[in-house]
Enzyme design. Sequence first.
Site, PDB file in Angstrom:
ATOM      1  N   HIS A  41      27.048   6.195 -60.659  1.00  0.00           N
ATOM      2  CA  HIS A  41      24.997   5.742 -60.442  1.00  0.00           C
ATOM      3  C   HIS A  41      24.492   5.336 -59.073  1.00  0.00           C
ATOM      4  O   HIS A  41      25.526   4.856 -58.368  1.00  0.00           O
ATOM      5  CB  HIS A  41      25.585   3.770 -61.280  1.00  0.00           C
ATOM      6  N   GLU A  88      32.686  -2.950 -62.380  1.00  0.00           N
ATOM      7  CA  GLU A  88      33.299  -1.129 -62.551  1.00  0.00           C
ATOM      8  C   GLU A  88      34.263  -1.662 -61.619  1.00  0.00           C
ATOM      9  O   GLU A  88      34.824  -0.975 -61.272  1.00  0.00           O
ATOM     10  CB  GLU A  88      33.064  -0.222 -63.002  1.00  0.00           C
TER      11      GLU A  88
END
Length: 412
Positions: free
Chosen positions: A278, A49
């Site tokens: 995360h 990402e």
Amino acid sequence: MEGDPTLQLRVFDLNCWAIRYLSKRRQERVQLIGDMLRREGFDLVLLQEVWSERDYSDLKVKLGGCYPFSHYFRSGVIGSGLCVFSRFPILDTLLYQYSLNGYPYMLQHGDWFCGKSVGLVVVKISGIIFNVYPLSPPASCQLHAEYCREKDAYLPHRLVQAWELAQFIRHTSKAADVVVLGGDLNMHPEDVGIRLLRGWTGLRDAFAEATRFEGCEDGCTLVPSNCFTVNSELLPFPLGIRIDYILYKAVSSFTVKCEELKTTTGTAPGMDIPFSDHEAVMATLHIRRQGQAAGDALGTAEPTLADVVTEARTEVGVGLRAARGQRYSAGRMAVLALLLLLLQAAAALGALAGLAAGQPFPKLSFSLLAFLALGVLLLATGLHLFHTMEVKMLQGTEEQMRMALRALQERP
């Protein structure tokens, strides 16, 4: 590391959540990630990402001194968001994009535009060939984001991706000595997709195999204490979920052992924010040469693996039936729109030929109805073509699983 009979490899994996214009404090967090990577000095860094190539370029400049080799994988409309940094020369790279990547009309999810894929980076360290497979997560990216576990319309796509990933690894890792896979799989450890991937490839879970573990409870990487986490999505999981993995196996005459696994636990040192939504996963792998080749053994007992393949094939079959229904509905809508256009054309030609006493509808309403019918025809035709391709991909995967299941059942 050179000359050491046991090679130590430190691997870092993180879903960076660096979506341009959308991710909170993105540039600040990318800088923090770069500072931490430069300070820690890992051997391999797998990032997901990183949607902005500008962010990748900034990281490449910052990390050039300690990670002289890097690669950014480009795919899809907005890219894969996947990049790799290495202390050792990268010999080769390859990108495989999954055949099914969600639905283009699910704009709020964005999966179809992300180019979800798996990368391959070949690295040689102390004479050992490593096949490193970084995964681009969904935008969700990779594998499909689980938007609703109770009614998971994406499950067939996610299983197709898991199967293609497993097949890609099996067919490209035969010349390697060691295989390392890292990324956000968007699946829980007990999910059928993970069991299928591990069973079909023989990959081992670093969390389950680690001699020492330090980090979030149960190795969770999406935790409610993270200030960027949407806690409502974690209501069924009060401790969080583990969806980021480092998996590994030895292919040739080597043994691989995970000595230590760590996850980040909260904010970056001296800061009020974490690196991402995360938690990062950090594994220390020890690789040692053994006397004979380890081979490319499957990871689970074959009867159990046959059950896993059967379960996955059943779910793919459910998705295949749903895709056929959607294809039929889209085709029927296209036919109805075409019939409406033909009726309008006949009415217009009749009026021009003087066969009608007068225009039955106002010209503006007649024109708007024609444009609406044309728009529906184009949209329905596009959906019909998309679901036709979806049906073919699901059929192909179901047939591959059927052949694999037969081969498993025929083995003595």
